[in-house]
Motif scaffolding. Structure first.
Motif, short mmCIF file in Angstrom:
data_model
loop_
_atom_site.label_atom_id
_atom_site.label_comp_id
_atom_site.label_asym_id
_atom_site.label_seq_id
_atom_site.Cartn_x
_atom_site.Cartn_y
_atom_site.Cartn_z
N SER A 116 80.73 34.80 7.71
CA SER A 116 79.51 34.10 8.11
C SER A 116 78.22 34.72 7.58
CB SER A 116 79.45 34.03 9.64
OG SER A 116 79.45 35.33 10.19
N ALA A 117 78.31 35.78 6.80
CA ALA A 117 77.10 36.45 6.30
C ALA A 117 76.40 35.61 5.24
CB ALA A 117 77.45 37.82 5.72
N PRO A 118 75.08 35.42 5.37
CA PRO A 118 74.35 34.60 4.39
C PRO A 118 74.29 35.24 3.00
CG PRO A 118 72.84 35.52 6.03
CD PRO A 118 74.22 35.87 6.46
N ASN A 119 74.43 36.55 2.92
CA ASN A 119 74.38 37.23 1.62
C ASN A 119 75.75 37.36 0.98
OD1 ASN A 119 75.29 39.20 3.51
ND2 ASN A 119 74.68 40.81 2.09
N ALA A 120 76.76 36.72 1.57
CA ALA A 120 78.12 36.83 1.06
C ALA A 120 78.66 35.46 0.66
CB ALA A 120 79.04 37.45 2.11
N ALA A 121 79.48 35.45 -0.35
CA ALA A 121 80.30 34.28 -0.69
C ALA A 121 81.74 34.77 -0.58
CB ALA A 121 80.00 33.77 -2.09
N PHE A 122 82.40 34.38 0.49
CA PHE A 122 83.78 34.78 0.73
C PHE A 122 84.65 33.58 0.38
CE2 PHE A 122 86.15 37.75 3.89
CZ PHE A 122 87.17 37.90 2.98
N LEU A 123 85.33 33.68 -0.74
CA LEU A 123 86.12 32.58 -1.28
C LEU A 123 87.61 32.85 -1.11
CD1 LEU A 123 84.18 32.22 -4.66
CD2 LEU A 123 83.75 31.00 -2.51
N VAL A 124 88.37 31.80 -0.91
CA VAL A 124 89.82 31.92 -0.87
C VAL A 124 90.44 31.00 -1.92
CG1 VAL A 124 89.93 32.60 1.56
CG2 VAL A 124 90.17 30.20 0.96
N ALA A 125 91.57 31.43 -2.44
CA ALA A 125 92.38 30.61 -3.34
C ALA A 125 93.55 30.11 -2.51
CB ALA A 125 92.88 31.43 -4.53
N MET B 288 82.02 38.19 -2.72
CA MET B 288 80.86 38.47 -3.57
C MET B 288 79.65 38.67 -2.66
SD MET B 288 78.83 36.02 -6.24
CE MET B 288 77.95 35.20 -4.93
N LEU B 289 78.84 39.67 -2.99
CA LEU B 289 77.65 39.97 -2.21
C LEU B 289 76.40 39.84 -3.06
CD1 LEU B 289 79.01 43.17 -0.42
CD2 LEU B 289 78.93 40.83 0.48
N THR B 290 75.33 39.37 -2.45
CA THR B 290 74.03 39.31 -3.11
C THR B 290 73.00 39.97 -2.20
OG1 THR B 290 73.57 37.13 -2.15
CG2 THR B 290 74.55 37.16 -4.35
N ARG B 291 71.86 40.32 -2.79
CA ARG B 291 70.75 40.89 -2.02
C ARG B 291 69.47 40.19 -2.43
NH1 ARG B 291 71.39 47.16 -3.03
NH2 ARG B 291 69.15 46.90 -3.13
N ARG B 292 68.56 40.07 -1.49
CA ARG B 292 67.30 39.37 -1.74
C ARG B 292 66.44 40.06 -2.80
NH1 ARG B 292 65.00 38.74 4.01
NH2 ARG B 292 67.08 39.14 4.76
N ASP B 293 66.53 41.37 -2.90
CA ASP B 293 65.62 42.11 -3.77
C ASP B 293 66.13 42.31 -5.20
OD1 ASP B 293 67.65 43.80 -2.97
OD2 ASP B 293 66.36 45.53 -2.64
N LEU C 27 71.08 40.70 -9.24
CA LEU C 27 72.42 41.18 -9.55
C LEU C 27 73.35 40.84 -8.39
CD1 LEU C 27 74.33 42.89 -11.39
CD2 LEU C 27 73.63 44.86 -10.03
N ALA C 28 74.42 40.10 -8.66
CA ALA C 28 75.45 39.83 -7.66
C ALA C 28 76.57 40.86 -7.87
CB ALA C 28 75.99 38.42 -7.82
N ARG C 29 77.35 41.09 -6.83
CA ARG C 29 78.41 42.10 -6.92
C ARG C 29 79.70 41.54 -6.35
NH1 ARG C 29 79.43 46.96 -3.19
NH2 ARG C 29 81.04 48.05 -4.32
N ILE C 30 80.75 41.61 -7.14
CA ILE C 30 82.08 41.29 -6.62
C ILE C 30 82.55 42.55 -5.89
CG2 ILE C 30 84.48 40.80 -7.18
CD1 ILE C 30 83.47 39.10 -9.53
N TYR C 31 82.73 42.41 -4.59
CA TYR C 31 83.11 43.54 -3.76
C TYR C 31 84.62 43.71 -3.69
CZ TYR C 31 83.34 46.57 0.34
OH TYR C 31 83.60 47.61 1.19
N SER C 32 85.34 42.60 -3.67
CA SER C 32 86.79 42.67 -3.51
C SER C 32 87.44 41.42 -4.09
CB SER C 32 87.12 42.78 -2.02
OG SER C 32 88.50 42.73 -1.79
N VAL C 33 88.57 41.61 -4.74
CA VAL C 33 89.42 40.50 -5.21
C VAL C 33 90.86 40.88 -4.88
CG1 VAL C 33 90.21 39.10 -7.17
CG2 VAL C 33 87.90 40.05 -7.19
N ARG D 251 72.71 30.88 -6.86
CA ARG D 251 71.83 31.71 -6.02
C ARG D 251 70.73 32.37 -6.85
NH1 ARG D 251 75.12 34.51 -1.16
NH2 ARG D 251 76.51 32.77 -0.65
N GLY D 252 70.67 32.06 -8.14
CA GLY D 252 69.62 32.60 -9.00
C GLY D 252 69.91 33.97 -9.58
N CYS D 253 71.15 34.40 -9.55
CA CYS D 253 71.51 35.71 -10.09
C CYS D 253 71.67 35.64 -11.61
CB CYS D 253 72.79 36.22 -9.46
SG CYS D 253 72.61 36.55 -7.68
#
Length: 154
Positions: A41-50, A62-67, A70-76, A102-104
Motif C-alpha cells: 500500500s505504500a505510495p512510493n512503491a510499485a509492488f508487482l506480481v507475475a 520497485m521504490l521511488t522517492r520524491r527528491d 532515480l527508481a530502484r528495483i529492491y527485489s525480484v 512516475r517521471g523517473c
C-alpha cells in the motif's frame, strides 16, 4: 514471452501467502509479512506480481522517492517452478514502464555477483555496472550496483 496464461499486476493483500512463500526462497534478506503489507500500500512503491495460470509465481518491488528521478528495483523473485517462462523479464519491463510514468529517468538495482541468471537478464535489458559492492549482502556476499537510463514514455 507473454501469453494469455501470464499477466503482470499490482500485488494485493490477498497475495500475502504467495508472497511469503516466494520470500522463503531466500536464506537471508527475506521480507516479513509486516514489511510486505506496508509495501503493497505504500505510495512510493510499485509492488508487482507475475501471475501464471492463475498462480502468483513471481514478484518485483520497485521504490521511488520524491527528491530524485532515480527508481530502484529492491527485489525480484521468480519461483523455481516458473523459471524459463520469462517472468523476470516481464516484471522488470513492467517496473521500467511504471518508473517512466512516475517521471523517473533511470532505474538502479543491486544484484549478487554470483547470481549469473539475474546478471544476464539485466545485461540483456541494458543495465550497466555502476559500482561494485564488496560484502554488500547480509551474508557478506559481494554485489554489483547496476543502472539503466530510461527513455521518456512515448
Amino acid at each position: 514471452m507473454s501469453d494469455r496464461q501470464t499477466r503482470i499486476r499490482r500485488a494485493r493483500f490477498d497475495d500475502l501467502p504467495a508472497l511469503l512463500q516466494l520470500e522463503s526462497l531466500f536464506q537471508s534478506d527475506a521480507m516479513t509479512r509486516r514489511t510486505l503489507r506496508r509495501f503493497i500500500s505504500a505510495p512510493n512503491a510499485a509492488f508487482l506480481v507475475a501471475e501464471h495460470q492463475g498462480r502468483v509465481m513471481g514478484n518485483l518491488l520497485m521504490l521511488t522517492r520524491r527528491d530524485t528521478t532515480l527508481a530502484r528495483i529492491y527485489s525480484v523473485i521468480v519461483s523455481p517452478a516458473a523459471r524459463g517462462l520469462g517472468l523476470g523479464r516481464e516484471l522488470v519491463v513492467a517496473a521500467e514502464n511504471e518508473a517512466r510514468q512516475r517521471g523517473c529517468s533511470a532505474m538502479a538495482l543491486e544484484v549478487r555477483v554470483d547470481n549469473t541468471v539475474a546478471r544476464t537478464l539485466y545485461e540483456r535489458l541494458g543495465y550497466a555496472l555502476q559500482k561494485p559492492l564488496p560484502g554488500y549482502y547480509e551474508d557478506e556476499g559481494d554485489g554489483l550496483r547496476l543502472r539503466k537510463p530510461l527513455r521518456p514514455a512515448a
